[in-house]
Design an enzyme around this catalytic site. Structure first.
Site, short mmCIF file in Angstrom:
data_model
loop_
_atom_site.label_atom_id
_atom_site.label_comp_id
_atom_site.label_asym_id
_atom_site.label_seq_id
_atom_site.Cartn_x
_atom_site.Cartn_y
_atom_site.Cartn_z
CB SER A 1 -0.94 -0.07 1.21
OG SER A 1 -2.08 0.66 0.94
CG HIS B 1 -5.77 -2.49 0.96
ND1 HIS B 1 -5.13 -2.14 -0.20
CD2 HIS B 1 -5.19 -1.77 1.95
CE1 HIS B 1 -4.21 -1.23 0.08
NE2 HIS B 1 -4.21 -0.99 1.37
CE LYS C 1 -0.15 5.13 -1.83
NZ LYS C 1 -1.23 4.61 -2.61
CD1 TRP D 1 -8.16 3.44 -1.49
CD2 TRP D 1 -9.91 4.41 -2.50
NE1 TRP D 1 -8.14 4.77 -1.17
CE2 TRP D 1 -9.20 5.39 -1.78
CE3 TRP D 1 -11.05 4.79 -3.22
CZ2 TRP D 1 -9.58 6.74 -1.75
CZ3 TRP D 1 -11.43 6.13 -3.19
CH2 TRP D 1 -10.71 7.08 -2.47
C1 GCU Z 1 -5.36 4.72 2.13
C2 GCU Z 1 -4.86 5.50 0.94
C3 GCU Z 1 -4.09 4.60 -0.02
C4 GCU Z 1 -3.04 3.81 0.71
C5 GCU Z 1 -3.66 3.07 1.87
C6 GCU Z 1 -2.66 2.33 2.76
O1 GCU Z 1 -6.39 3.86 1.73
O2 GCU Z 1 -5.94 6.12 0.33
O3 GCU Z 1 -3.47 5.38 -1.02
O4 GCU Z 1 -2.40 2.93 -0.18
O5 GCU Z 1 -4.33 4.00 2.71
O6 GCU Z 1 -1.50 2.68 2.82
O7 GCU Z 1 -3.10 1.37 3.42
#
Ligand code: GCU
Length: 420
Positions: free
Chosen positions: A258, A400, A262, A349
């Site tokens: 997540s 997720h 990134k 998402w």
């Molecule tokens: C939020 C955010 C995402 C990210 C996520 C996480 O949902 O919007 O961009 O990847 O948190 O880090 O769990």
């Protein structure tokens, strides 16, 4: 003349030991389930979850320089286009790391041997960065297999959830960082917690390493933000691994989930020593194409998490087509190394299709280097990992998360890359 149906042809090829295409997917290509789409639409409306609503877009050509000439050789890519593209990402998305001299030092706070039935040594570590008479420290945890005859590959894990101390790991298996699995499969592994480097909150600047580098001055618009700082911290752990004779530092992957995913991708763009960048469910600002605006958008992410990206990125909210880069070019920056990307069936998402297509769109750069990579724009079926050359992808059942299954499939890919 007898006509062969496609199924008959595939059966014939299979009987002859040949596979149809470059992977062995079974089942239908993945598409989002209607009930999952409806769930997202009812909970987080105002965003796109249907392919029919994705705006038309045109991706920038990674091989085209800003002055309009096309790169035709790997040398040109490395000498001119790669640095140009990297700089575009720094100035537009993740920010520039500080150009300041500093020293690193590493301390073993505690060591335990004979772990996991005598197969590993564990260490509680502290990394310290020093500038003049000031210093900043963050902890990390390291495990190294002890039975290997040759230096082993390693995985650096970015933990965006919590710090996993050596004792916690020994006490209980945590699939978010499954150390036992990694050791059993012959990998050394280290993990740190993002917030120990830069607190993961809008107003955490003063307490983190970015303020330390800037000596408390506020960050400039194009200066690094948290994702870049977390990636930097991963690179500093790699510096330490390079000094350990048990580890083969030419075979190190960086892994994150997540926001950590990134980070892992950007870390591998900034630091070409990482042999594999693995992003798990990284979505917007990670693997997913910004121009699709499916699920989380540039406008939304930059307003919810302003400390992750440099301010210029926010200016492209709602006008993603004007971005000078898109996320497929992150994979282009990994060439000629390897990339692994995952999605989850119910993680709309993060835009699973956008994460996949991003890898596909980086193919011309892998080709420039004579490397194979995923080029099939049809997604694989659920739970059917697709590995082609230097790239791998899977989409898993469920939501997720970074789960044991993600790790098991990722390690299959890593084994292949590292010829284990
Ligand atoms: C939020 C955010 C995402 C990210 C996520 C996480 O949902 O919007 O961009 O990847 O948190 O880090 O769990």
């Amino acid at each position: 003349m007898a006509r062969l149906t496609l199924t008959a042809l595939m059966t014939l090829l299979a009987l002859n030991g040949l596979s149809f295409g470059q992977d062995k997917d079974q089942g239908k290509p993945w598409t989002a389930k209607p009930e999952v789409i409806e769930k997202f639409e009812s909970r987080r409306g105002d965003f796109i979850y249907r392919e029919s609503k994705v705006p038309e877009y045109q991706l920038p050509d990674p091989l085209m320089t800003t002055s309009g000439s096309r790169v035709t050789t790997p040398q040109e890519w490395m000498r001119t286009r790669r640095p140009e593209l990297l700089q575009l990402f720094r100035d537009t998305v993740y920010g520039n790391r500080p150009d300041v001299d500093y020293k690193m030092s590493y301390q073993v706070l505690e060591e335990k041997t004979g772990l996991f039935e005598g197969k590993a040594v564990g260490r509680s570590m502290q990394a310290t960065v020093t500038i003049g008479d000031r210093s900043y420290s963050y902890p990390f945890t390291l495990f190294i297999p002890t039975k290997a005859k040759k230096p082993v590959p390693a995985v650096i894990h970015i933990n965006n959830r919590y710090f996993l101390s050596m004792d916690k790991v020994i006490e209980e298996h945590d699939p978010f960082w499954p150390v036992r699995t990694l050791i059993d499969r012959g990998y050394a592994t280290a993990s740190f917690h993002t917030s120990d480097v830069c607190p993961d909150k809008k107003d955490g600047y003063e307490e983190g390493v970015r303020a330390f580098f800037a000596d408390g001055k506020p960050p400039e618009d194009k200066a690094w933000r948290s994702l870049s700082a977390w990636g930097w911290a991963g690179s500093r752990i790699l510096d330490h691994l390079e000094t350990l004779k048990e580890i083969d530092s030419s075979r190190v992957a960086i892994v994150g989930h997540s926001r950590g995913g990134k980070t892992s991708l950007w870390a591998a763009c900034e630091d070409q020593r990482f042999a594999i960048g693995y992003s798990n469910n990284s979505g917007c600002g990670g693997a997913a194409l910004s121009r699709r605006a499916y699920g989380e958008t540039v406008a939304r992410i930059t307003s919810s998490f302003p400390h992750w990206f440099c301010p210029p990125f926010a200016d492209y909210g709602g006008r993603e087509n004007e971005l000078p880069v898109d996320q497929h070019e992150i994979f282009a920056l990994l060439v000629p190394r390897a990339a692994y990307v995952t999605s989850a069936d119910e993680d709309l998402w993060a835009d699973p299709r956008g994460e996949y297509l991003s890898v596909v769109a980086s193919k011309p750069v892998f080709e420039l280097f004579g490397k194979k990579s995923i080029g099939n724009s049809t997604m694989p079926a659920l739970n059917s990992p697709r590995h082609v050359g230097n790239t791998g992808y899977h989409i898993r059942t469920g939501g997720h998360g970074l789960e044991q299954q993600d790790w098991d499939w990722f390690l299959d890919f890593a084994d292949g890359q590292f010829k284990k």
